[in-house]
Design an enzyme around this catalytic site. Structure first.
Site, PDB file in Angstrom:
ATOM      1  N   ASN A 151     -38.956 -35.157  14.965  1.00  0.00           N
ATOM      2  CA  ASN A 151     -38.862 -36.566  14.575  1.00  0.00           C
ATOM      3  C   ASN A 151     -37.842 -36.820  13.480  1.00  0.00           C
ATOM      4  O   ASN A 151     -37.423 -37.954  13.273  1.00  0.00           O
ATOM      5  CB  ASN A 151     -40.238 -37.065  14.122  1.00  0.00           C
ATOM      6  CG  ASN A 151     -40.865 -36.185  13.079  1.00  0.00           C
ATOM      7  OD1 ASN A 151     -41.140 -35.011  13.340  1.00  0.00           O
ATOM      8  ND2 ASN A 151     -41.071 -36.713  11.888  1.00  0.00           N
ATOM      9  N   CYS A 325     -44.150 -41.107   7.533  1.00  0.00           N
ATOM     10  CA  CYS A 325     -45.424 -40.694   6.940  1.00  0.00           C
ATOM     11  C   CYS A 325     -45.232 -40.034   5.584  1.00  0.00           C
ATOM     12  O   CYS A 325     -46.169 -39.916   4.812  1.00  0.00           O
ATOM     13  CB  CYS A 325     -46.156 -39.732   7.855  1.00  0.00           C
ATOM     14  SG  CYS A 325     -46.302 -40.379   9.492  1.00  0.00           S
TER      15      CYS A 325
HETATM   16  C1  LIG Z   1     -43.514 -36.119  16.115  1.00  0.00           C
HETATM   17  C2  LIG Z   1     -44.606 -37.078  15.771  1.00  0.00           C
HETATM   18  N1  LIG Z   1     -45.880 -36.727  15.990  1.00  0.00           N
HETATM   19  C3  LIG Z   1     -46.895 -37.543  15.712  1.00  0.00           C
HETATM   20  C4  LIG Z   1     -46.675 -38.785  15.167  1.00  0.00           C
HETATM   21  C5  LIG Z   1     -47.832 -39.664  14.868  1.00  0.00           C
HETATM   22  O1  LIG Z   1     -48.009 -40.660  15.864  1.00  0.00           O
HETATM   23  P1  LIG Z   1     -48.861 -41.971  15.514  1.00  0.00           P
HETATM   24  O2  LIG Z   1     -48.021 -42.793  14.599  1.00  0.00           O
HETATM   25  O3  LIG Z   1     -49.103 -42.646  16.842  1.00  0.00           O
HETATM   26  O4  LIG Z   1     -50.117 -41.508  14.889  1.00  0.00           O
HETATM   27  C6  LIG Z   1     -45.375 -39.188  14.898  1.00  0.00           C
HETATM   28  C7  LIG Z   1     -45.115 -40.492  14.242  1.00  0.00           C
HETATM   29  O5  LIG Z   1     -44.227 -40.618  13.438  1.00  0.00           O
HETATM   30  C8  LIG Z   1     -44.307 -38.325  15.223  1.00  0.00           C
HETATM   31  O6  LIG Z   1     -43.042 -38.666  14.997  1.00  0.00           O
END
Ligand SMILES: Cc1ncc(COP(=O)(O)O)c(C=O)c1O
Length: 377
Positions: A151, A325
Protein backbone atom coordinates in the site's frame (compact mmCIF):
# COMPACT_ATOMS: atom_id res chain seq x y z
CA UNK A 1 -7.47 24.19 -13.43
CA UNK A 2 -9.35 23.12 -10.34
CA UNK A 3 -7.12 23.06 -7.30
CA UNK A 4 -8.85 20.13 -5.67
CA UNK A 5 -6.67 17.29 -6.86
CA UNK A 6 -6.92 13.95 -5.14
CA UNK A 7 -3.88 11.70 -5.36
CA UNK A 8 -4.51 9.56 -2.28
CA UNK A 9 -6.47 6.65 -3.75
CA UNK A 10 -4.52 4.14 -1.64
CA UNK A 11 -6.03 5.67 1.49
CA UNK A 12 -9.52 5.60 0.04
CA UNK A 13 -11.35 6.32 -3.21
CA UNK A 14 -14.31 8.53 -4.03
CA UNK A 15 -17.47 6.46 -4.32
CA UNK A 16 -18.56 5.82 -7.91
CA UNK A 17 -21.93 7.50 -8.65
CA UNK A 18 -23.38 4.18 -9.83
CA UNK A 19 -22.40 2.62 -6.51
CA UNK A 20 -24.24 5.35 -4.63
CA UNK A 21 -27.30 4.89 -6.88
CA UNK A 22 -27.32 1.16 -6.24
CA UNK A 23 -27.11 1.69 -2.48
CA UNK A 24 -29.77 4.39 -2.13
CA UNK A 25 -32.85 2.13 -2.11
CA UNK A 26 -31.28 0.18 0.76
CA UNK A 27 -30.98 3.35 2.79
CA UNK A 28 -34.63 4.26 2.19
CA UNK A 29 -37.57 2.34 0.86
CA UNK A 30 -35.96 -1.10 1.21
CA UNK A 31 -35.02 -2.16 4.69
CA UNK A 32 -35.48 -5.92 4.98
CA UNK A 33 -33.32 -8.18 7.09
CA UNK A 34 -31.86 -10.86 4.78
CA UNK A 35 -32.63 -13.51 7.40
CA UNK A 36 -36.37 -12.71 7.41
CA UNK A 37 -38.55 -15.04 5.39
CA UNK A 38 -41.18 -12.48 4.28
CA UNK A 39 -40.97 -10.41 1.10
CA UNK A 40 -38.82 -7.68 2.65
CA UNK A 41 -36.32 -10.23 3.85
CA UNK A 42 -36.36 -12.12 0.57
CA UNK A 43 -35.64 -8.91 -1.37
CA UNK A 44 -32.70 -8.15 0.92
CA UNK A 45 -31.40 -11.71 0.61
CA UNK A 46 -31.59 -11.45 -3.17
CA UNK A 47 -29.64 -8.17 -3.10
CA UNK A 48 -26.93 -9.68 -0.86
CA UNK A 49 -26.71 -12.81 -3.04
CA UNK A 50 -26.33 -10.71 -6.20
CA UNK A 51 -23.57 -8.67 -4.57
CA UNK A 52 -21.84 -11.83 -3.40
CA UNK A 53 -21.81 -13.08 -7.01
CA UNK A 54 -20.30 -9.75 -8.16
CA UNK A 55 -17.58 -9.77 -5.51
CA UNK A 56 -16.76 -13.41 -6.26
CA UNK A 57 -16.59 -12.72 -9.99
CA UNK A 58 -13.95 -10.01 -9.53
CA UNK A 59 -11.50 -12.60 -8.17
CA UNK A 60 -12.68 -15.72 -10.00
CA UNK A 61 -14.16 -17.26 -6.84
CA UNK A 62 -17.33 -19.20 -6.22
CA UNK A 63 -19.94 -17.09 -4.37
CA UNK A 64 -19.99 -19.59 -1.50
CA UNK A 65 -16.32 -18.80 -0.88
CA UNK A 66 -17.02 -15.13 -0.02
CA UNK A 67 -17.61 -13.97 3.58
CA UNK A 68 -18.64 -10.34 4.03
CA UNK A 69 -16.85 -8.55 6.87
CA UNK A 70 -16.95 -5.03 8.31
CA UNK A 71 -13.69 -3.97 6.60
CA UNK A 72 -10.50 -5.20 5.00
CA UNK A 73 -8.99 -5.10 8.48
CA UNK A 74 -11.65 -7.44 9.81
CA UNK A 75 -11.12 -9.79 6.86
CA UNK A 76 -7.39 -9.91 7.73
CA UNK A 77 -8.18 -10.55 11.40
CA UNK A 78 -10.47 -13.43 10.48
CA UNK A 79 -7.85 -14.86 8.13
CA UNK A 80 -5.17 -14.75 10.82
CA UNK A 81 -7.15 -15.76 13.89
CA UNK A 82 -9.58 -18.13 12.15
CA UNK A 83 -7.43 -21.08 11.00
CA UNK A 84 -6.99 -23.82 13.59
CA UNK A 85 -3.63 -25.16 14.65
CA UNK A 86 -2.85 -28.45 12.98
CA UNK A 87 -0.68 -30.86 14.91
CA UNK A 88 2.89 -29.69 15.36
CA UNK A 89 2.51 -26.96 12.75
CA UNK A 90 2.45 -23.74 14.69
CA UNK A 91 4.55 -21.13 12.90
CA UNK A 92 2.99 -17.92 11.62
CA UNK A 93 4.92 -16.29 8.81
CA UNK A 94 4.30 -12.86 7.39
CA UNK A 95 6.41 -10.11 5.85
CA UNK A 96 8.13 -7.05 7.23
CA UNK A 97 6.18 -4.80 4.84
CA UNK A 98 2.60 -5.83 5.63
CA UNK A 99 -0.05 -3.32 6.59
CA UNK A 100 -0.68 -3.07 10.34
CA UNK A 101 -4.00 -4.80 9.66
CA UNK A 102 -1.93 -7.97 9.20
CA UNK A 103 1.09 -7.31 11.41
CA UNK A 104 -0.91 -6.53 14.55
CA UNK A 105 -3.29 -9.52 14.44
CA UNK A 106 -0.36 -11.79 13.60
CA UNK A 107 1.57 -10.50 16.62
CA UNK A 108 -1.48 -10.81 18.82
CA UNK A 109 -2.18 -14.40 17.83
CA UNK A 110 1.47 -15.36 18.22
CA UNK A 111 1.66 -13.75 21.67
CA UNK A 112 -1.64 -15.14 22.96
CA UNK A 113 -1.00 -18.69 21.83
CA UNK A 114 2.77 -18.71 22.29
CA UNK A 115 3.40 -19.38 18.59
CA UNK A 116 6.61 -18.52 16.75
CA UNK A 117 6.22 -15.57 14.39
CA UNK A 118 8.57 -14.88 11.48
CA UNK A 119 8.71 -11.68 9.46
CA UNK A 120 10.16 -12.33 6.02
CA UNK A 121 12.68 -9.68 4.98
CA UNK A 122 12.38 -7.83 1.68
CA UNK A 123 14.98 -6.54 -0.76
CA UNK A 124 15.67 -2.88 -1.55
CA UNK A 125 12.70 -2.82 -3.93
CA UNK A 126 10.29 -4.27 -1.41
CA UNK A 127 10.06 -7.84 -2.71
CA UNK A 128 10.41 -10.87 -0.48
CA UNK A 129 13.94 -12.15 -0.87
CA UNK A 130 13.62 -15.44 -2.87
CA UNK A 131 15.86 -17.42 -0.50
CA UNK A 132 13.59 -16.42 2.42
CA UNK A 133 10.92 -18.79 1.13
CA UNK A 134 12.94 -21.97 1.55
CA UNK A 135 14.37 -21.02 4.91
CA UNK A 136 11.25 -19.61 6.60
CA UNK A 137 8.36 -21.44 4.98
CA UNK A 138 8.76 -25.12 5.78
CA UNK A 139 6.64 -27.95 7.18
CA UNK A 140 6.29 -26.07 10.49
CA UNK A 141 4.50 -23.15 8.85
CA UNK A 142 0.83 -23.12 9.77
CA UNK A 143 -0.16 -19.83 8.19
CA UNK A 144 1.67 -17.55 5.77
CA UNK A 145 0.31 -14.07 5.09
CA UNK A 146 1.79 -11.91 2.33
CA UNK A 147 0.17 -9.00 0.52
CA UNK A 148 -0.14 -8.88 -3.27
CA UNK A 149 0.40 -5.10 -3.60
CA UNK A 150 2.14 -2.97 -1.02
CA UNK A 151 0.00 0.00 0.00
CA UNK A 152 2.94 2.40 0.37
CA UNK A 153 5.17 1.57 -2.58
CA UNK A 154 2.92 -0.37 -4.97
CA UNK A 155 5.49 -3.18 -5.16
CA UNK A 156 3.95 -6.48 -6.23
CA UNK A 157 4.93 -9.68 -4.48
CA UNK A 158 5.28 -12.84 -6.53
CA UNK A 159 1.96 -14.22 -5.27
CA UNK A 160 2.05 -17.24 -7.60
CA UNK A 161 5.44 -18.46 -6.32
CA UNK A 162 4.50 -17.81 -2.71
CA UNK A 163 1.18 -19.60 -3.04
CA UNK A 164 2.77 -22.56 -4.83
CA UNK A 165 5.50 -22.81 -2.19
CA UNK A 166 2.90 -22.79 0.61
CA UNK A 167 0.93 -25.45 -1.21
CA UNK A 168 4.06 -27.60 -1.48
CA UNK A 169 4.77 -27.44 2.26
CA UNK A 170 1.09 -27.66 3.23
CA UNK A 171 0.81 -24.19 4.81
CA UNK A 172 -2.32 -22.04 4.61
CA UNK A 173 -1.58 -19.02 2.43
CA UNK A 174 -3.44 -15.77 3.07
CA UNK A 175 -3.00 -12.70 0.94
CA UNK A 176 -4.06 -9.19 1.85
CA UNK A 177 -5.25 -8.08 -1.59
CA UNK A 178 -6.85 -4.85 -0.38
CA UNK A 179 -4.65 -2.72 -2.68
CA UNK A 180 -4.72 -5.26 -5.48
CA UNK A 181 -8.39 -6.05 -6.02
CA UNK A 182 -9.86 -4.00 -8.83
CA UNK A 183 -6.40 -2.71 -9.79
CA UNK A 184 -4.65 -5.80 -11.08
CA UNK A 185 -6.23 -9.04 -12.32
CA UNK A 186 -6.72 -11.66 -9.59
CA UNK A 187 -8.02 -15.13 -10.24
CA UNK A 188 -8.08 -17.51 -7.32
CA UNK A 189 -8.54 -20.41 -9.74
CA UNK A 190 -4.97 -19.84 -10.99
CA UNK A 191 -3.53 -18.50 -7.74
CA UNK A 192 -3.61 -21.22 -5.07
CA UNK A 193 -4.38 -18.93 -2.11
CA UNK A 194 -6.43 -20.31 0.76
CA UNK A 195 -7.61 -16.91 2.00
CA UNK A 196 -7.69 -13.46 0.38
CA UNK A 197 -8.89 -10.13 1.82
CA UNK A 198 -10.46 -7.27 -0.10
CA UNK A 199 -12.07 -3.96 0.86
CA UNK A 200 -14.78 -1.98 -0.95
CA UNK A 201 -13.59 1.56 -0.27
CA UNK A 202 -10.33 1.00 -2.16
CA UNK A 203 -12.27 0.33 -5.36
CA UNK A 204 -14.84 3.11 -5.38
CA UNK A 205 -17.23 1.32 -3.04
CA UNK A 206 -18.40 2.35 0.43
CA UNK A 207 -16.34 2.28 3.61
CA UNK A 208 -16.95 -0.26 6.35
CA UNK A 209 -17.40 -3.32 4.17
CA UNK A 210 -14.86 -5.93 3.16
CA UNK A 211 -14.74 -9.58 2.21
CA UNK A 212 -12.64 -12.62 2.90
CA UNK A 213 -12.31 -15.26 0.20
CA UNK A 214 -12.10 -18.68 1.88
CA UNK A 215 -11.18 -21.57 -0.38
CA UNK A 216 -13.76 -24.32 -0.26
CA UNK A 217 -12.99 -26.92 2.37
CA UNK A 218 -10.89 -24.68 4.62
CA UNK A 219 -12.29 -24.58 8.16
CA UNK A 220 -12.25 -21.25 9.96
CA UNK A 221 -13.28 -20.38 13.51
CA UNK A 222 -15.58 -17.36 13.45
CA UNK A 223 -14.22 -14.36 15.33
CA UNK A 224 -17.57 -12.57 15.58
CA UNK A 225 -20.01 -15.08 17.01
CA UNK A 226 -23.76 -14.88 17.40
CA UNK A 227 -26.29 -15.60 14.66
CA UNK A 228 -25.81 -17.93 11.71
CA UNK A 229 -25.09 -15.23 9.11
CA UNK A 230 -22.36 -15.78 6.54
CA UNK A 231 -22.67 -19.55 7.02
CA UNK A 232 -21.80 -19.16 10.69
CA UNK A 233 -18.43 -17.64 9.93
CA UNK A 234 -19.27 -13.98 10.68
CA UNK A 235 -22.30 -13.27 12.81
CA UNK A 236 -24.34 -10.07 12.65
CA UNK A 237 -27.15 -8.77 10.45
CA UNK A 238 -25.70 -7.94 7.05
CA UNK A 239 -25.09 -4.30 6.11
CA UNK A 240 -27.23 -4.64 3.00
CA UNK A 241 -26.63 -1.15 1.56
CA UNK A 242 -22.86 -1.46 1.90
CA UNK A 243 -22.85 -5.00 0.51
CA UNK A 244 -24.91 -3.88 -2.50
CA UNK A 245 -22.48 -0.98 -3.07
CA UNK A 246 -19.52 -3.33 -2.75
CA UNK A 247 -21.03 -5.67 -5.34
CA UNK A 248 -21.63 -2.84 -7.80
CA UNK A 249 -18.13 -1.48 -7.26
CA UNK A 250 -16.65 -4.91 -8.01
CA UNK A 251 -18.73 -5.27 -11.17
CA UNK A 252 -17.60 -1.83 -12.37
CA UNK A 253 -13.98 -2.55 -11.49
CA UNK A 254 -14.06 -5.87 -13.33
CA UNK A 255 -15.52 -4.27 -16.45
CA UNK A 256 -12.97 -1.43 -16.50
CA UNK A 257 -9.89 -3.12 -15.03
CA UNK A 258 -7.62 -3.16 -18.09
CA UNK A 259 -8.66 0.27 -19.31
CA UNK A 260 -8.25 1.91 -15.89
CA UNK A 261 -4.92 0.18 -15.25
CA UNK A 262 -3.59 1.42 -18.59
CA UNK A 263 -4.69 5.02 -18.00
CA UNK A 264 -3.65 5.18 -14.36
CA UNK A 265 -0.21 3.64 -14.94
CA UNK A 266 0.42 6.07 -17.78
CA UNK A 267 -0.40 8.99 -15.46
CA UNK A 268 1.84 7.50 -12.78
CA UNK A 269 4.69 7.23 -15.31
CA UNK A 270 4.11 10.82 -16.43
CA UNK A 271 4.24 11.96 -12.80
CA UNK A 272 7.39 9.97 -12.11
CA UNK A 273 9.23 11.18 -15.22
CA UNK A 274 8.28 14.83 -14.82
CA UNK A 275 9.09 14.97 -11.10
CA UNK A 276 12.41 13.14 -11.56
CA UNK A 277 13.33 15.36 -14.52
CA UNK A 278 12.61 18.51 -12.51
CA UNK A 279 14.12 17.18 -9.28
CA UNK A 280 16.83 14.63 -10.22
CA UNK A 281 17.68 13.94 -6.57
CA UNK A 282 14.25 12.29 -6.09
CA UNK A 283 14.44 8.56 -5.35
CA UNK A 284 11.74 6.12 -6.46
CA UNK A 285 10.89 3.72 -3.64
CA UNK A 286 9.58 0.41 -4.92
CA UNK A 287 10.12 -1.98 -7.77
CA UNK A 288 10.59 -0.42 -11.23
CA UNK A 289 8.70 -3.20 -13.03
CA UNK A 290 6.78 -5.33 -10.55
CA UNK A 291 4.47 -2.53 -9.46
CA UNK A 292 0.77 -1.78 -9.21
CA UNK A 293 -0.54 0.83 -11.64
CA UNK A 294 -1.73 3.39 -9.11
CA UNK A 295 1.10 4.06 -6.61
CA UNK A 296 4.27 6.16 -6.86
CA UNK A 297 6.43 6.59 -3.76
CA UNK A 298 9.24 9.15 -3.96
CA UNK A 299 11.80 10.35 -1.41
CA UNK A 300 12.97 13.95 -1.69
CA UNK A 301 16.34 13.95 0.12
CA UNK A 302 16.83 16.95 2.35
CA UNK A 303 13.08 17.49 2.71
CA UNK A 304 10.52 16.35 5.21
CA UNK A 305 7.67 14.34 3.65
CA UNK A 306 5.06 15.56 6.08
CA UNK A 307 5.94 19.22 5.48
CA UNK A 308 5.75 18.65 1.72
CA UNK A 309 2.40 16.91 2.11
CA UNK A 310 1.01 19.83 4.13
CA UNK A 311 2.38 22.37 1.64
CA UNK A 312 0.72 20.49 -1.23
CA UNK A 313 -2.51 20.30 0.76
CA UNK A 314 -2.43 24.07 1.16
CA UNK A 315 -2.41 24.21 -2.66
CA UNK A 316 -5.40 21.85 -2.90
CA UNK A 317 -3.42 18.69 -3.66
CA UNK A 318 -4.03 15.62 -1.49
CA UNK A 319 -1.17 13.12 -1.21
CA UNK A 320 0.18 11.23 1.79
CA UNK A 321 3.41 10.25 3.44
CA UNK A 322 2.45 6.58 3.67
CA UNK A 323 -0.35 4.52 5.09
CA UNK A 324 -3.35 6.59 6.23
CA UNK A 325 -3.45 4.41 9.33
CA UNK A 326 -0.05 5.66 10.47
CA UNK A 327 -0.56 9.28 9.39
CA UNK A 328 0.35 11.62 12.22
CA UNK A 329 2.84 9.15 13.65
CA UNK A 330 6.36 10.52 14.03
CA UNK A 331 7.91 7.16 13.26
CA UNK A 332 9.21 6.65 9.73
CA UNK A 333 7.43 4.05 7.62
CA UNK A 334 8.21 0.46 8.68
CA UNK A 335 7.84 -0.49 5.01
CA UNK A 336 10.57 1.87 3.81
CA UNK A 337 12.85 0.96 6.73
CA UNK A 338 12.40 -2.74 5.91
CA UNK A 339 13.54 -1.94 2.35
CA UNK A 340 16.77 -0.58 3.80
CA UNK A 341 16.11 3.16 3.61
CA UNK A 342 17.69 5.14 6.41
CA UNK A 343 15.46 7.24 8.67
CA UNK A 344 16.17 10.47 6.78
CA UNK A 345 15.17 9.03 3.40
CA UNK A 346 12.13 7.32 4.88
CA UNK A 347 11.01 10.61 6.47
CA UNK A 348 11.50 12.34 3.11
CA UNK A 349 8.94 10.13 1.33
CA UNK A 350 5.66 11.07 -0.31
CA UNK A 351 3.10 8.63 -1.68
CA UNK A 352 1.08 9.64 -4.73
CA UNK A 353 -1.77 7.25 -5.52
CA UNK A 354 -3.85 7.79 -8.61
CA UNK A 355 -7.36 6.90 -9.65
CA UNK A 356 -9.46 6.66 -12.81
CA UNK A 357 -10.64 10.27 -12.69
CA UNK A 358 -7.20 11.92 -12.54
CA UNK A 359 -6.02 13.69 -15.70
CA UNK A 360 -2.76 14.63 -17.42
CA UNK A 361 -3.46 18.30 -16.68
CA UNK A 362 -3.75 17.50 -12.99
CA UNK A 363 -0.44 15.65 -13.05
CA UNK A 364 1.25 18.63 -14.77
CA UNK A 365 -0.19 21.00 -12.16
CA UNK A 366 1.00 18.74 -9.33
CA UNK A 367 4.54 18.66 -10.76
CA UNK A 368 4.64 22.47 -11.16
CA UNK A 369 3.32 23.00 -7.65
CA UNK A 370 5.69 20.48 -6.12
CA UNK A 371 8.67 22.04 -7.92
CA UNK A 372 7.67 25.46 -6.65
CA UNK A 373 7.46 24.11 -3.10
CA UNK A 374 10.77 22.23 -3.35
CA UNK A 375 12.46 25.33 -4.73
CA UNK A 376 11.09 27.45 -1.91
CA UNK A 377 11.90 25.23 1.06
C1 LIG B 1 -2.89 -3.26 2.29
C2 LIG B 1 -4.04 -2.89 3.16
N1 LIG B 1 -4.58 -3.82 3.96
C3 LIG B 1 -5.62 -3.55 4.75
C4 LIG B 1 -6.17 -2.29 4.79
C5 LIG B 1 -7.32 -2.03 5.69
O1 LIG B 1 -8.55 -2.03 4.98
P1 LIG B 1 -9.83 -1.31 5.64
O2 LIG B 1 -9.58 0.16 5.56
O3 LIG B 1 -11.00 -1.74 4.79
O4 LIG B 1 -9.93 -1.81 7.03
C6 LIG B 1 -5.63 -1.29 4.00
C7 LIG B 1 -6.16 0.09 4.08
O5 LIG B 1 -5.43 1.05 4.00
C8 LIG B 1 -4.55 -1.59 3.15
O6 LIG B 1 -4.00 -0.67 2.36
Amino acid sequence: MSTAIYLDHSATTPMHPEVREAMLPWLGEAWGNPSSLHRHGRAARHAVDTARDQVAALIGADSREIIFTGSGTEANNLAIHGPRLRGARNRIVTTAVEHHAVLHPARRRAEREGLPLDLLPVDAEGRIAPNALDTAIDENAMLVSAMLVNNETGTLQDGATLAAHCQDVGAIFHSDAVQAAGRIPINVRNLPVSLLSISAHKLQGPKGIGALYVRRGLRLDAQVVGGPQESGRRAGTENVAAIVGFGRACALAAARLDDVARRVSSLRDQLEHEVCAAFPAAIVNGHPLHRAPHILNLSFPGHDGESLMLALDAQGIAVSTGSACTAGSLDPSHVLLAMGLDHAHAQAALRFSLGPDNTEDEVRYVVQTLCAILGRV
